[in-house]
Write a protein that holds these residues in place. Structure first.
Motif, mmCIF file in Angstrom:
data_model
loop_
_atom_site.group_PDB
_atom_site.id
_atom_site.type_symbol
_atom_site.label_atom_id
_atom_site.label_comp_id
_atom_site.label_asym_id
_atom_site.label_seq_id
_atom_site.Cartn_x
_atom_site.Cartn_y
_atom_site.Cartn_z
ATOM 1 N N MET A 151 -6.790 5.395 6.792
ATOM 2 C CA MET A 151 -5.686 5.617 5.917
ATOM 3 C C MET A 151 -4.711 4.373 6.067
ATOM 4 S SD MET A 151 -2.689 8.512 5.979
ATOM 5 C CE MET A 151 -2.061 8.070 7.532
ATOM 6 N N HIS A 152 -4.395 3.975 7.428
ATOM 7 C CA HIS A 152 -3.676 2.619 7.495
ATOM 8 C C HIS A 152 -4.212 1.474 7.016
ATOM 9 C CE1 HIS A 152 -1.404 4.610 11.168
ATOM 10 N NE2 HIS A 152 -0.893 4.856 9.984
ATOM 11 N N ALA A 153 -5.545 1.171 6.985
ATOM 12 C CA ALA A 153 -6.415 0.370 6.552
ATOM 13 C C ALA A 153 -6.262 0.099 4.871
ATOM 14 C CB ALA A 153 -7.794 0.290 6.993
ATOM 15 N N ALA A 154 -6.404 1.289 4.352
ATOM 16 C CA ALA A 154 -6.466 1.431 2.790
ATOM 17 C C ALA A 154 -4.743 1.171 2.360
ATOM 18 C CB ALA A 154 -6.581 2.869 2.336
ATOM 19 N N PHE A 155 -3.707 1.465 3.363
ATOM 20 C CA PHE A 155 -2.591 1.363 2.952
ATOM 21 C C PHE A 155 -2.324 -0.244 2.748
ATOM 22 C CE2 PHE A 155 1.985 0.411 4.180
ATOM 23 C CZ PHE A 155 2.585 1.328 3.302
ATOM 24 N N VAL A 156 -2.794 -0.939 4.142
ATOM 25 C CA VAL A 156 -2.749 -2.432 4.033
ATOM 26 C C VAL A 156 -3.489 -3.117 2.953
ATOM 27 C CG1 VAL A 156 -3.305 -4.422 5.405
ATOM 28 C CG2 VAL A 156 -2.207 -2.398 6.581
ATOM 29 N N LEU A 157 -4.380 -2.593 2.480
ATOM 30 C CA LEU A 157 -5.138 -3.198 1.433
ATOM 31 C C LEU A 157 -4.413 -3.066 0.138
ATOM 32 C CD1 LEU A 157 -7.959 -4.657 0.449
ATOM 33 C CD2 LEU A 157 -8.737 -2.457 0.266
ATOM 34 N N ILE A 158 -4.175 -1.783 -0.136
ATOM 35 C CA ILE A 158 -3.135 -1.579 -1.190
ATOM 36 C C ILE A 158 -1.999 -2.415 -1.337
ATOM 37 C CG2 ILE A 158 -1.921 0.217 -2.761
ATOM 38 C CD1 ILE A 158 -4.264 2.199 -1.546
ATOM 39 N N GLY A 170 1.040 -3.675 13.124
ATOM 40 C CA GLY A 170 2.551 -2.984 13.264
ATOM 41 C C GLY A 170 2.393 -1.482 12.729
ATOM 42 N N LEU A 171 1.517 -1.226 11.966
ATOM 43 C CA LEU A 171 1.389 0.377 11.454
ATOM 44 C C LEU A 171 0.857 0.927 12.615
ATOM 45 C CD1 LEU A 171 -0.232 0.088 7.952
ATOM 46 C CD2 LEU A 171 1.889 1.209 8.462
ATOM 47 N N GLN A 189 -4.675 3.838 23.740
ATOM 48 C CA GLN A 189 -5.632 3.173 22.826
ATOM 49 C C GLN A 189 -5.245 2.872 21.537
ATOM 50 O OE1 GLN A 189 -8.436 2.187 24.337
ATOM 51 N NE2 GLN A 189 -7.600 2.897 26.253
ATOM 52 N N LEU A 190 -4.273 1.682 21.355
ATOM 53 C CA LEU A 190 -3.954 1.390 20.150
ATOM 54 C C LEU A 190 -4.797 1.315 18.776
ATOM 55 C CD1 LEU A 190 -0.869 0.685 19.114
ATOM 56 C CD2 LEU A 190 -1.359 -1.837 19.290
ATOM 57 N N ALA A 191 -6.006 0.817 19.364
ATOM 58 C CA ALA A 191 -7.215 0.693 18.196
ATOM 59 C C ALA A 191 -7.364 2.013 17.592
ATOM 60 C CB ALA A 191 -8.621 0.247 18.915
ATOM 61 N N SER A 192 -7.106 3.145 18.173
ATOM 62 C CA SER A 192 -7.501 4.495 17.805
ATOM 63 C C SER A 192 -6.361 4.656 16.816
ATOM 64 C CB SER A 192 -7.398 5.562 18.675
ATOM 65 O OG SER A 192 -6.110 5.601 19.340
ATOM 66 N N TYR A 193 -5.402 3.983 16.381
ATOM 67 C CA TYR A 193 -4.402 4.244 15.477
ATOM 68 C C TYR A 193 -4.488 3.374 14.447
ATOM 69 C CZ TYR A 193 -2.037 7.287 18.897
ATOM 70 O OH TYR A 193 -1.729 8.101 19.749
#
Length: 431
Positions: free
Chosen positions: A393-400, A35-36, A385-389
């Protein structure tokens, strides 16, 4: 026994619950990652679209107006904020002896009109509304630019009919009977080198009464410098600044989304009495192209919000059920002198132990599904290339975010424990 050890032992010993929570967290975090990424990709696509698609404002002289869309006005308008490019357009007519035009109403008459096409002078032919609207497409060579002199671009039909190719020359002259010229200009000649050939992508209707000069196949694009050169011959006493773009001035914007504001700012300028002009806005292509991307952007944002709400709700419900089932364990821990807060911290830590590997797996799942999601969405996002997004930062946002959601869910589920006094819990167990 330390809290961390108790948490680890609980996770290891309760395999079914651990597996269920693990899978749930993987799904929720993977959807959050995608989604992000979709939201970021949509925003980037709209941004790129704004700078690449031809939204423009047209300024034309109103009927019976004494003011003109001249060179002075063009230079003033080109300095406006949000204006990236401009195009001035002016047509003229000349006799093209030896050039066989696509037949119109003058066919076979031998009259001058049988050999007179419409020459369309442009600052930049690529910005002419026929090309911006994709009814004409460049087939060979290049477009006419502001730096050209005595250059032309013709249609494929006209080129094939006359055996013309890039580098060939079209000869045009002024003769009696050609509109817009005076006797003293008769005999004026110009040679145009063909630098481009265009393809007609959308045919427009015509009838036997349409003259050769108005058929789209006979339209010849030329540079604006030649038009100004001919203007100086027609009106030797007028300054170059009085050259008129009789078909109007077209202002192309950096950001078509700001078109309304740019038009308002334009009419606030003291360059002219704007009541004598017709100002129109054209962002049809931008709106039609941007609509599905903006929809995807909105949907991805809504998706994220729904996921957040559902995550808290589902986790809270599951943990509430599990916590109530652990009342005996809680009572035993309290009897051993462990506080309710420490027990709550243990439950949170248990979920963190499950959540960390779930996050790692969700990241792999997101990367694996990103290509499929892009194809399902289609349109302009299909090639992104959706994977490039899926960024750090987004991974950290999801983890937090997951850590916060877990903490909130556990706290909500632990209210039933925290509200009770230790002796009440022990009494419930003994009864």
């Amino acid at each position: 026994m330390p809290t961390s050890k108790r948490a680890w032992l609980y996770v290891v010993r309760n395999k079914k619950r651990t597996t269920l929570l693990f899978l749930l967290l993987v799904v929720l975090m993977a959807i959050s990652q995608l989604g992000l990424a979709l939201h970021a990709a949509s925003g980037e696509a709209v941004k790129n679209l704004r700078s690449s698609i031809g939204g423009y404002i047209t300024i034309q002289t109103a009927v019976d107006s004494e003011q003109n869309t001249d060179e002075v006005l063009l230079q003033q308008l080109s300095t406006l904020d949000n204006v990236s490019k401009y195009n001035g357009v002016d047509p003229y007519y000349m006799y093209t002896e030896g050039l066989e035009l696509i037949p119109g109403s003058y066919r076979g008459t031998g009259m001058v009109g049988e050999f007179v096409p419409k020459f369309v002078a442009c600052t930049d032919s690529s910005l002419h509304e026929r090309f911006v609207g994709a009814s004409f497409l460049l087939a060979e060579g290049r477009h006419i630019t502001e730096d050209d002199l005595h250059k032309a671009m013709v249609s494929q039909e006209l080129a094939q009919r006359n055996g013309l190719s890039l580098g060939d020359t079209i000869h045009a002259s002024v003769v009696e009977g050609v509109a817009g010229w005076q006797p003293e200009q008769y005999g004026t000649e110009v040679g145009f080198e063909i630098v481009g050939i265009y393809q007609i992508a959308r045919n427009e209707p015509s009838d036997p009464t349409t003259p050769e000069s108005e058929l789209q196949e006979n339209m010849i694009f030329t540079d604006i410098s030649t038009a100004k050169e001919l203007y100086a011959l027609k009106f030797p006493d007028r300054p170059a600044e009085s050259f008129v773009y009789s078909l109007g001035i077209f202002l192309f914007l950096d950001d078509p989304a700001l078109m309304e504001q740019t038009a308002t700012d334009l009419q606030a300028q003291p360059y002219a009495d704007w009541d004598n002009y017709v100002i129109s806005q054209n962002d049809t292509r931008y709106q039609s192209a941007a609509a599905p991307i903006q929809k995807a952007e909105t949907l991805s944002l809504v998706l994220l919000l729904v996921i957040l709400v559902l995550s808290i709700g589902i986790l809270a419900l599951i943990l509430l059920m599990w916590t109530r089932e652990r009342m005996t364990e809680v009572g035993i821990l309290i009897s051993l002198g462990i506080s309710q807060k420490a027990i709550t911290r243990q439950i949170i830590l248990e979920n963190y132990i499950i959540g960390l590997p779930a996050f790692a797996v969700s990241l792999l799942v997101s990367l694996a599904l990103s290509g499929t999601i892009g194809k399902l969405i289609g349109g302009m996002l299909q090639d992104i290339q959706l994977a490039s997004y899926i960024s750090p930062m987004h991974a950290a946002f999801v983890l937090i975010g997951a850590a916060i959601v877990i903490s909130i869910a556990v706290l909500l589920a632990s209210i039933s424990i925290m509200q009770k006094k230790p002796k009440d819990i022990l009494t419930d167990l003994s009864s």
